[in-house]
Design a protein around this motif. Sequence first.
Motif, mmCIF file in Angstrom:
data_model
loop_
_atom_site.group_PDB
_atom_site.id
_atom_site.type_symbol
_atom_site.label_atom_id
_atom_site.label_comp_id
_atom_site.label_asym_id
_atom_site.label_seq_id
_atom_site.Cartn_x
_atom_site.Cartn_y
_atom_site.Cartn_z
ATOM 1 N N ASP A 156 36.659 -10.688 14.325
ATOM 2 C CA ASP A 156 35.921 -10.880 13.072
ATOM 3 C C ASP A 156 36.863 -10.871 11.874
ATOM 4 O OD1 ASP A 156 33.552 -10.846 14.494
ATOM 5 O OD2 ASP A 156 33.074 -8.766 13.993
ATOM 6 N N ILE A 157 36.452 -11.534 10.813
ATOM 7 C CA ILE A 157 37.129 -11.438 9.524
ATOM 8 C C ILE A 157 36.537 -10.230 8.807
ATOM 9 C CG2 ILE A 157 37.487 -12.547 7.287
ATOM 10 C CD1 ILE A 157 37.322 -15.241 8.773
ATOM 11 N N VAL A 158 37.396 -9.417 8.210
ATOM 12 C CA VAL A 158 36.945 -8.204 7.529
ATOM 13 C C VAL A 158 37.340 -8.280 6.055
ATOM 14 C CG1 VAL A 158 37.228 -5.702 7.382
ATOM 15 C CG2 VAL A 158 37.143 -6.800 9.617
ATOM 16 N N HIS A 159 36.369 -8.013 5.180
ATOM 17 C CA HIS A 159 36.613 -7.924 3.737
ATOM 18 C C HIS A 159 36.365 -6.478 3.317
ATOM 19 C CE1 HIS A 159 36.594 -12.292 3.356
ATOM 20 N NE2 HIS A 159 35.529 -12.299 4.132
ATOM 21 N N SER A 160 37.255 -5.923 2.519
ATOM 22 C CA SER A 160 37.069 -4.560 2.026
ATOM 23 C C SER A 160 37.783 -4.404 0.694
ATOM 24 C CB SER A 160 37.593 -3.539 3.045
ATOM 25 O OG SER A 160 38.993 -3.680 3.219
ATOM 26 N N SER A 161 37.610 -3.243 0.094
ATOM 27 C CA SER A 161 38.307 -2.899 -1.142
ATOM 28 C C SER A 161 39.113 -1.644 -0.892
ATOM 29 C CB SER A 161 37.305 -2.638 -2.272
ATOM 30 O OG SER A 161 36.604 -3.807 -2.578
ATOM 31 N N GLN A 162 40.206 -1.537 -1.595
ATOM 32 C CA GLN A 162 41.084 -0.381 -1.429
ATOM 33 C C GLN A 162 41.547 0.064 -2.809
ATOM 34 O OE1 GLN A 162 45.144 -1.240 -0.123
ATOM 35 N NE2 GLN A 162 44.891 0.300 1.473
ATOM 36 N N SER A 163 41.421 1.345 -3.080
ATOM 37 C CA SER A 163 41.909 1.918 -4.332
ATOM 38 C C SER A 163 42.794 3.101 -4.000
ATOM 39 C CB SER A 163 40.743 2.390 -5.210
ATOM 40 O OG SER A 163 39.947 1.311 -5.599
ATOM 41 N N SER A 164 43.925 3.156 -4.654
ATOM 42 C CA SER A 164 44.835 4.275 -4.441
ATOM 43 C C SER A 164 45.865 4.283 -5.559
ATOM 44 C CB SER A 164 45.507 4.163 -3.069
ATOM 45 O OG SER A 164 46.134 5.381 -2.724
ATOM 46 N N THR B 11 50.473 0.893 9.129
ATOM 47 C CA THR B 11 50.064 1.277 7.779
ATOM 48 C C THR B 11 50.140 2.786 7.611
ATOM 49 O OG1 THR B 11 48.581 -0.632 7.727
ATOM 50 C CG2 THR B 11 48.218 1.059 6.063
ATOM 51 N N ASN B 12 49.782 3.522 8.652
ATOM 52 C CA ASN B 12 49.840 4.981 8.623
ATOM 53 C C ASN B 12 51.268 5.458 8.313
ATOM 54 O OD1 ASN B 12 48.613 7.503 8.880
ATOM 55 N ND2 ASN B 12 49.132 7.667 11.029
ATOM 56 N N GLN B 13 52.260 4.820 8.911
ATOM 57 C CA GLN B 13 53.655 5.208 8.694
ATOM 58 C C GLN B 13 54.135 4.856 7.288
ATOM 59 O OE1 GLN B 13 54.921 2.979 12.186
ATOM 60 N NE2 GLN B 13 55.832 4.865 13.005
ATOM 61 N N GLY C 114 40.882 1.170 11.264
ATOM 62 C CA GLY C 114 39.503 0.793 11.584
ATOM 63 C C GLY C 114 39.256 -0.685 11.355
ATOM 64 N N ASN C 115 39.741 -1.200 10.220
ATOM 65 C CA ASN C 115 39.583 -2.630 9.935
ATOM 66 C C ASN C 115 40.396 -3.482 10.908
ATOM 67 O OD1 ASN C 115 37.862 -2.106 7.795
ATOM 68 N ND2 ASN C 115 39.473 -2.195 6.263
ATOM 69 N N ASP C 116 41.604 -3.017 11.221
ATOM 70 C CA ASP C 116 42.451 -3.745 12.175
ATOM 71 C C ASP C 116 41.755 -3.850 13.535
ATOM 72 O OD1 ASP C 116 44.319 -3.787 10.142
ATOM 73 O OD2 ASP C 116 45.813 -2.571 11.207
ATOM 74 N N GLN C 117 41.179 -2.749 13.999
ATOM 75 C CA GLN C 117 40.509 -2.753 15.307
ATOM 76 C C GLN C 117 39.347 -3.737 15.330
ATOM 77 O OE1 GLN C 117 39.732 1.464 15.810
ATOM 78 N NE2 GLN C 117 41.417 1.644 17.271
ATOM 79 N N THR C 118 38.594 -3.801 14.235
ATOM 80 C CA THR C 118 37.477 -4.753 14.168
ATOM 81 C C THR C 118 37.995 -6.174 14.324
ATOM 82 O OG1 THR C 118 36.185 -3.273 12.765
ATOM 83 C CG2 THR C 118 35.577 -5.604 12.731
ATOM 84 N N VAL C 119 39.074 -6.492 13.628
ATOM 85 C CA VAL C 119 39.650 -7.841 13.716
ATOM 86 C C VAL C 119 40.207 -8.099 15.115
ATOM 87 C CG1 VAL C 119 41.462 -9.372 12.835
ATOM 88 C CG2 VAL C 119 40.171 -7.934 11.245
ATOM 89 N N LEU C 120 40.975 -7.152 15.636
ATOM 90 C CA LEU C 120 41.653 -7.358 16.923
ATOM 91 C C LEU C 120 40.693 -7.359 18.108
ATOM 92 C CD1 LEU C 120 44.762 -5.097 16.252
ATOM 93 C CD2 LEU C 120 44.735 -7.609 16.375
ATOM 94 N N GLY D 230 45.958 4.754 6.133
ATOM 95 C CA GLY D 230 46.223 4.314 7.499
ATOM 96 C C GLY D 230 44.976 4.328 8.361
ATOM 97 N N ALA D 231 44.144 5.348 8.188
ATOM 98 C CA ALA D 231 42.901 5.440 8.972
ATOM 99 C C ALA D 231 41.945 4.305 8.604
ATOM 100 C CB ALA D 231 42.235 6.794 8.743
ATOM 101 N N ILE D 232 41.845 4.002 7.319
ATOM 102 C CA ILE D 232 40.981 2.897 6.882
ATOM 103 C C ILE D 232 41.503 1.582 7.452
ATOM 104 C CG2 ILE D 232 40.198 1.575 4.877
ATOM 105 C CD1 ILE D 232 40.368 4.284 3.303
ATOM 106 N N ALA D 233 42.813 1.372 7.321
ATOM 107 C CA ALA D 233 43.421 0.130 7.813
ATOM 108 C C ALA D 233 43.240 -0.010 9.320
ATOM 109 C CB ALA D 233 44.898 0.084 7.446
#
Length: 167
Positions: free
Chosen positions: A67-75, A43-45, A57-63, A52-55
């Motif tokens: 765990d299943i991770v729910h979040s919101s993203q605005s950009s 995602t960073n690339q 962190g969420n990826d690491q939690t899942v991997l 990328g940093a947000i993604a």
Amino acid sequence: KGFVQYFPSIIYMKNSKSCYTYVNQAFEHHYGLKHGEAIGKTTNQILGRRLGAIAKGNDQTVLERGDIVHSSQSSKRPDGTDYHLEVTKFPIRGSDGAVTGLGGINIDRSAELNATRAMENSNERLEDYAMSASDWFWEQDADLRMVRITGANTPETLQDPKIYKGK
């Protein structure tokens, strides 16, 4: 694969190193990518350091935790328009039960959020108008019950208009 490829929500899979192994057409369209351009990248690339940093962190939690991770993203999209996504990431497990990657589904809520904001702005303008009116002002619901009432603050006003609310 065909069903997911053409599904209107953003769908993707990543390996244990958070590199994309699959993205559907909605993903490519949303982020302005050519077919296959995201595969093997993080995602960073693709989206830059902030997202990328947000993604990551969420990826690491899942991997790491499974765990299943729910979040919101605005950009902003590549064309400069704002977007708002509901993001769900979930573990993909091998036959031994170990997490081997992750899947993600992003639902674009931009239209709903923009409509809600527009309605809130409209309601604020209506409320300002109603409060500044020199006469009675009321609003009724679909069942013709009074839902908003203001009255002129004059000596002729014998009753508080709020007694009619809900009637």
